[in-house]
Design a protein around this motif. Structure first.
Motif, PDB file in Angstrom:
ATOM      1  N   LEU A  58       1.557   2.264   8.794  1.00  0.00           N
ATOM      2  CA  LEU A  58       1.662   2.695   7.397  1.00  0.00           C
ATOM      3  C   LEU A  58       2.467   3.982   7.211  1.00  0.00           C
ATOM      4  CD1 LEU A  58       0.864   1.967   4.515  1.00  0.00           C
ATOM      5  CD2 LEU A  58      -1.273   3.198   4.827  1.00  0.00           C
ATOM      6  N   MET A  97       1.528   4.721  -2.696  1.00  0.00           N
ATOM      7  CA  MET A  97       1.174   6.010  -2.077  1.00  0.00           C
ATOM      8  C   MET A  97       2.351   6.975  -2.142  1.00  0.00           C
ATOM      9  SD  MET A  97      -1.037   5.201   1.346  1.00  0.00           S
ATOM     10  CE  MET A  97      -1.396   6.912   1.769  1.00  0.00           C
ATOM     11  N   PRO A 130      -1.727  11.219  11.637  1.00  0.00           N
ATOM     12  CA  PRO A 130      -2.096  10.079  12.498  1.00  0.00           C
ATOM     13  C   PRO A 130      -0.966   9.664  13.424  1.00  0.00           C
ATOM     14  CG  PRO A 130      -2.681   9.617  10.236  1.00  0.00           C
ATOM     15  CD  PRO A 130      -1.871  10.872  10.222  1.00  0.00           C
ATOM     16  N   LEU A 176     -15.100  -0.829  14.792  1.00  0.00           N
ATOM     17  CA  LEU A 176     -15.404  -1.304  13.433  1.00  0.00           C
ATOM     18  C   LEU A 176     -15.493  -2.830  13.367  1.00  0.00           C
ATOM     19  CD1 LEU A 176     -13.184   1.007  11.201  1.00  0.00           C
ATOM     20  CD2 LEU A 176     -15.541   1.306  11.889  1.00  0.00           C
ATOM     21  N   TYR A 178      -2.435  -0.544   9.604  1.00  0.00           N
ATOM     22  CA  TYR A 178      -3.028   0.766   9.778  1.00  0.00           C
ATOM     23  C   TYR A 178      -2.130   1.677  10.613  1.00  0.00           C
ATOM     24  CZ  TYR A 178      -6.257   4.201  11.687  1.00  0.00           C
ATOM     25  OH  TYR A 178      -6.849   5.358  12.068  1.00  0.00           O
ATOM     26  N   ILE A 196       0.844  -1.205   0.000  1.00  0.00           N
ATOM     27  CA  ILE A 196       0.000   0.000   0.000  1.00  0.00           C
ATOM     28  C   ILE A 196       0.875   1.249   0.000  1.00  0.00           C
ATOM     29  CG2 ILE A 196      -1.845   1.253   1.185  1.00  0.00           C
ATOM     30  CD1 ILE A 196      -2.629  -1.351   2.527  1.00  0.00           C
ATOM     31  N   TYR A 256      -8.057   1.630  19.255  1.00  0.00           N
ATOM     32  CA  TYR A 256      -9.407   1.593  19.799  1.00  0.00           C
ATOM     33  C   TYR A 256     -10.461   1.835  18.710  1.00  0.00           C
ATOM     34  CZ  TYR A 256     -13.533   3.388  22.157  1.00  0.00           C
ATOM     35  OH  TYR A 256     -14.815   3.620  22.545  1.00  0.00           O
ATOM     36  N   ALA A 257     -10.150   2.770  17.785  1.00  0.00           N
ATOM     37  CA  ALA A 257     -11.105   3.095  16.721  1.00  0.00           C
ATOM     38  C   ALA A 257     -11.502   1.835  15.943  1.00  0.00           C
ATOM     39  CB  ALA A 257     -10.509   4.136  15.780  1.00  0.00           C
ATOM     40  N   TRP A 258     -10.556   0.906  15.803  1.00  0.00           N
ATOM     41  CA  TRP A 258     -10.865  -0.310  15.036  1.00  0.00           C
ATOM     42  C   TRP A 258     -11.761  -1.261  15.802  1.00  0.00           C
ATOM     43  CZ3 TRP A 258     -10.461  -1.454  10.077  1.00  0.00           C
ATOM     44  CH2 TRP A 258      -9.625  -0.660   9.297  1.00  0.00           C
ATOM     45  N   SER A 270     -15.079   7.571  11.829  1.00  0.00           N
ATOM     46  CA  SER A 270     -16.198   6.753  12.319  1.00  0.00           C
ATOM     47  C   SER A 270     -16.318   6.853  13.841  1.00  0.00           C
ATOM     48  CB  SER A 270     -15.981   5.303  11.892  1.00  0.00           C
ATOM     49  OG  SER A 270     -16.890   4.462  12.529  1.00  0.00           O
ATOM     50  N   MET A 271     -15.158   6.796  14.510  1.00  0.00           N
ATOM     51  CA  MET A 271     -15.165   6.892  15.970  1.00  0.00           C
ATOM     52  C   MET A 271     -15.706   8.253  16.420  1.00  0.00           C
ATOM     53  SD  MET A 271     -11.795   6.663  18.340  1.00  0.00           S
ATOM     54  CE  MET A 271     -11.135   8.238  17.818  1.00  0.00           C
ATOM     55  N   PHE A 329      -7.307   5.529  -1.739  1.00  0.00           N
ATOM     56  CA  PHE A 329      -7.634   4.378  -0.915  1.00  0.00           C
ATOM     57  C   PHE A 329      -6.832   4.413   0.392  1.00  0.00           C
ATOM     58  CE2 PHE A 329      -6.271   0.104   0.354  1.00  0.00           C
ATOM     59  CZ  PHE A 329      -7.492  -0.430   0.735  1.00  0.00           C
ATOM     60  N   GLY A 330      -5.531   4.744   0.268  1.00  0.00           N
ATOM     61  CA  GLY A 330      -4.664   4.796   1.439  1.00  0.00           C
ATOM     62  C   GLY A 330      -5.141   5.825   2.449  1.00  0.00           C
ATOM     63  N   PHE A 331      -5.521   7.018   1.955  1.00  0.00           N
ATOM     64  CA  PHE A 331      -5.989   8.045   2.889  1.00  0.00           C
ATOM     65  C   PHE A 331      -7.325   7.668   3.506  1.00  0.00           C
ATOM     66  CE2 PHE A 331      -2.858  10.947   0.916  1.00  0.00           C
ATOM     67  CZ  PHE A 331      -2.242  11.311   2.093  1.00  0.00           C
ATOM     68  N   PHE A 362      -8.240   4.635   4.149  1.00  0.00           N
ATOM     69  CA  PHE A 362      -7.850   3.633   5.144  1.00  0.00           C
ATOM     70  C   PHE A 362      -7.345   4.300   6.422  1.00  0.00           C
ATOM     71  CE2 PHE A 362      -4.312   0.596   6.392  1.00  0.00           C
ATOM     72  CZ  PHE A 362      -5.152  -0.306   7.021  1.00  0.00           C
ATOM     73  N   LEU A 363      -6.544   5.392   6.250  1.00  0.00           N
ATOM     74  CA  LEU A 363      -5.969   6.060   7.415  1.00  0.00           C
ATOM     75  C   LEU A 363      -7.019   6.841   8.215  1.00  0.00           C
ATOM     76  CD1 LEU A 363      -2.537   7.491   6.163  1.00  0.00           C
ATOM     77  CD2 LEU A 363      -2.903   5.644   7.783  1.00  0.00           C
ATOM     78  N   TYR A 364      -8.029   7.358   7.520  1.00  0.00           N
ATOM     79  CA  TYR A 364      -8.915   8.294   8.216  1.00  0.00           C
ATOM     80  C   TYR A 364     -10.311   7.776   8.525  1.00  0.00           C
ATOM     81  CZ  TYR A 364      -5.440  11.863   8.272  1.00  0.00           C
ATOM     82  OH  TYR A 364      -4.309  12.559   8.561  1.00  0.00           O
ATOM     83  N   VAL A 365     -10.793   6.756   7.781  1.00  0.00           N
ATOM     84  CA  VAL A 365     -12.163   6.291   8.032  1.00  0.00           C
ATOM     85  C   VAL A 365     -12.377   5.808   9.470  1.00  0.00           C
ATOM     86  CG1 VAL A 365     -13.788   4.436   7.470  1.00  0.00           C
ATOM     87  CG2 VAL A 365     -12.876   5.869   5.656  1.00  0.00           C
ATOM     88  N   PRO A 366     -11.464   5.001  10.050  1.00  0.00           N
ATOM     89  CA  PRO A 366     -11.723   4.550  11.419  1.00  0.00           C
ATOM     90  C   PRO A 366     -11.833   5.711  12.417  1.00  0.00           C
ATOM     91  CG  PRO A 366     -10.001   3.240  10.439  1.00  0.00           C
ATOM     92  CD  PRO A 366     -10.271   4.366   9.491  1.00  0.00           C
ATOM     93  N   ILE A 367     -10.942   6.711  12.272  1.00  0.00           N
ATOM     94  CA  ILE A 367     -10.971   7.838  13.202  1.00  0.00           C
ATOM     95  C   ILE A 367     -12.265   8.626  13.045  1.00  0.00           C
ATOM     96  CG2 ILE A 367      -9.825   9.984  13.877  1.00  0.00           C
ATOM     97  CD1 ILE A 367      -7.208   8.803  13.018  1.00  0.00           C
ATOM     98  N   TRP A 421     -21.200  -0.950  11.235  1.00  0.00           N
ATOM     99  CA  TRP A 421     -21.475  -0.770   9.798  1.00  0.00           C
ATOM    100  C   TRP A 421     -20.394  -1.427   8.965  1.00  0.00           C
ATOM    101  CZ3 TRP A 421     -17.723   1.670   6.989  1.00  0.00           C
ATOM    102  CH2 TRP A 421     -16.831   2.478   7.692  1.00  0.00           C
TER     103      TRP A 421
END
Lengths: 323, 279
Positions: free
Chosen positions: A199, A116, A138, A153, A196, A112, A148-150, B25-26, B14-16, B18-23, A159
């Motif tokens: 990265l 990038m 991050p 999920l 995650y 990945i 924790y965020a994961w 969402s929280m 896609f990479g970004f 991946f990095l930001y969706v979990p945060i 979702w």
């Protein structure tokens, strides 16, 4: 910025008390102090603790306090802990799990992170600064909270899990339909969160390396009739090898000793080596064994790295010798 | 150029994500009114209110900030000294050892650092009687040790990029080495010192593993508290706490990033103007 200048000027007033003291300070004292202070600190709080652990790995567990002593089996330095390390299934299995998870996470990070980093070198300069900031951000925010965020999920009602389940049910044959996917407490979750979390450590050194590459080489290869994919394989990839290795080490080494990620989303019955070290210490009260596992892990991680630095230095030397 | 950038840009997006969706969402779920943390039940800010009433969390946050302020300041002083020593003093006894001790903690897994510090503190108590109890002091000492390396790296790399000619000019004009250091070198690396401090501060504020070994009864830092809560599962109030922390850190990093950038650019421009004026 005036605050900075104040702090810089403050120590200058100190040595004016006596003549010789100020003379000594100005001539070489300040340099000696600059070197000696961090040096002593590191000796006391880094080297000494580590040497204690290294020595402890040759001791044996006893029921005294502190719970270890040297020479209880007739030898001053006992190799019993290291022998147990090689024979007891627990250590070998957890080490294998750790190295396996770390290797998979490193490869996925590379797969990945490489595109990038390459993409970052191809966007405009103003966009690049913003995107680099977004890669680094991050890293500054809490590691624990990103893990924790994961957890949210992975849960069977989230979702994310429901979405993945829906995709799976749509693609897989009806017999294999699932109500939800078990993600929490699996190695899959551990590796995913590792990728995650680490990265950015892969993207940044790769970017630093790829950014310096000479694009005219690509153009030359292209002019000579190479297809883009071949240009990448023959020119860009070999030249970016130092970046790949640097990024790989920055991911692999911390990941293999990781304690937080497997502790929160991993499978407790498949412990990684970090967990084994801390359990050996805290639950089993076997300090010597915990120390031996720690030393073994460190050797396993550091020796390949030192070999790499050694050969890298040799290659640099050789390159410098060539006309 | 060719078709490749399309592919690369897709991976970048896609990479970004991946990095930001979990945060993200929280953060979204911190405004969830439902007690079930993963099922949306309507918008609400009640968890933030609950957080402000939680004395345990507030006390832990206060303790963490105190430890972070002290440890960041001390590790910045020590790290700046080590960085200057390694980048500016070419030859001195123990140079190899200093640079080895500065870089090796970077490749030391946290568990090993934590265990070795804990054994060290216990042995120290055995022989000297100090520290009588592990807590604030031992955690602060441990944090200084883990962040020192990072500060040194930041300072050292900034110094190796800095233009030596200004320092040499001052030396030629008769300044003493110490004066050169305080009047020229330190102001030049001031932005790096600031980012080093910030890095040390966030490392201290964030550390769980080393802290869990170095701490004792009664000293619960915020990450230790979060760790013990999170092990029991996802709750909306932790989502709210996480959102606050992430937002504060993100804003702080962005603001200082921009400020440091601007200061460096201004310095570069001033230097250029000074050169032009002399020509």
């Amino acid at each position: 910025m005036s605050g900075m200048e104040d702090t810089a000027a403050a120590p200058a007033t100190r040595p004016r008390r006596t003549g010789w003291l100020s003379l000594w300070f100005n001539r070489r004292g300040w340099a000696d102090i600059t070197i000696a202070t961090p040096f002593l600190w590191l000796v006391v709080f880094f080297l000494l603790p580590f040497l204690i652990v290294a020595a402890m790995s040759f001791a044996l567990r006893t029921s005294t306090s502190p719970p270890f002593s040297f020479g209880t089996d007739g030898h001053l330095l006992s190799l019993q802990n290291y022998a147990r390390l090689l024979t007891d299934d627990l250590y070998i299995r957890s080490l294998a799990t750790s190295l396996m998870n770390a290797a998979v996470a490193t490869v996925v990070c590379l797969l990945i992170g490489y595109p990038m980093a390459l993409a970052l070198t191809r966007v405009s300069r103003s966009a690049r600064n913003i995107l680099l900031m977004l890669v680094i951000l991050p890293f500054w925010t809490s590691f624990l909270l990103r893990v924790y965020a994961w957890i949210g999920l992975f849960g069977t009602n989230s979702w994310f899990n429901r979405g993945l389940t829906a995709i799976w049910n749509a693609l897989a044959p009806a017999d294999w339909a699932l109500h939800s996917i078990q993600m929490m407490n699996t190695n899959f979750a551990v590796v995913l969160v590792m990728v995650y979390s680490y990265l950015p450590f892969m993207v940044l050194p790769l970017y630093a390396n790829l950014e310096k590459l000479d694009l005219t080489l690509n153009e030359a290869a292209m002019d000579l009739g190479s297809r883009p994919w071949r240009v990448f394989l023959d020119v860009t990839l070999p030249l970016s090898m130092p970046g790949i290795i640097a990024g790989g080490l920055l991911v692999f080494i911390p990941v293999s000793g990781e304690l937080v990620i497997p502790g929160l989303v991993g499978n407790p019955s498949q412990p990684m080596i970090g967990r084994v070290i801390s359990d050996e210490f805290a639950s089993a009260h076997d300090w010597p064994m915990a120390s031996a596992v720690a030393v073994a892990l460190l050797l396993l991680l550091v020796v390949p790295m030192m070999l790499y630095t050694h050969f890298e230095a040799k290659a640099q030397e050789k390159k410098a010798m060539e006309p | 150029m060719n078709r490749r950038p399309t592919f690369l840009l897709t991976v970048l997006c896609f990479g970004f994500a991946f990095l930001y969706v979990p945060i993200v969402s929280m953060m979204v779920f911190s405004f969830n009114s439902s007690r079930l943390a993963t099922i949306w039940g309507g918008f609400s800010t009640k968890w933030y209110g609950k957080l402000l009433e939680n004395d345990q969390i507030l006390a832990a946050a206060k303790l963490s900030v105190e430890i972070a302020l002290i440890s960041a300041t001390l590790s910045t002083i020590l790290g700046t000294m080590a960085g200057i020593a390694l980048a500016r003093f070419r030859r001195f006894r123990g140079r190899m050892m200093l640079s080895g001790m500065v870089t090796s903690p970077l490749i030391m897994p946290d568990v090993i650092t934590g265990i070795s510090l804990l054994i060290f503190f216990i042995m120290l108590k055995e022989y000297t009687g100090w520290p009588a109890q592990r807590g604030f002091t031992t955690v602060t000492l441990a944090h200084i040790s883990i962040s020192l390396t990072y500060v040194t790296t930041v300072i050292q790399s900034r110094l190796s990029q800095a233009d030596l000619s200004i320092e040499e000019a001052a030396m030629d004009l008769g300044s003493r080495p110490w004066q050169v250091m305080k009047d020229i070198t330190l102001p030049i690396i001031a932005p790096a010192i600031l980012s080093g401090w910030l890095l040390a501060f966030t490392i201290s504020l964030d550390d769980v593993v080393v802290t869990s070994f170095a701490t004792g009864p009664g000293t619960t830092t915020l990450p230790i508290l979060i760790w013990s809560k999170v092990k029991l599962g996802v709750t909306p109030d932790i989502n709210a706490l996480a959102t606050i922390i992430v937002a504060v850190v993100a804003v702080a990093v962005l603001v200082t990033g921009i400020a440091v950038n601007r200061a460096e650019r201004r310095r570069d421009r001033d230097a250029r103007l000074a050169y032009q004026a002399n020509e």
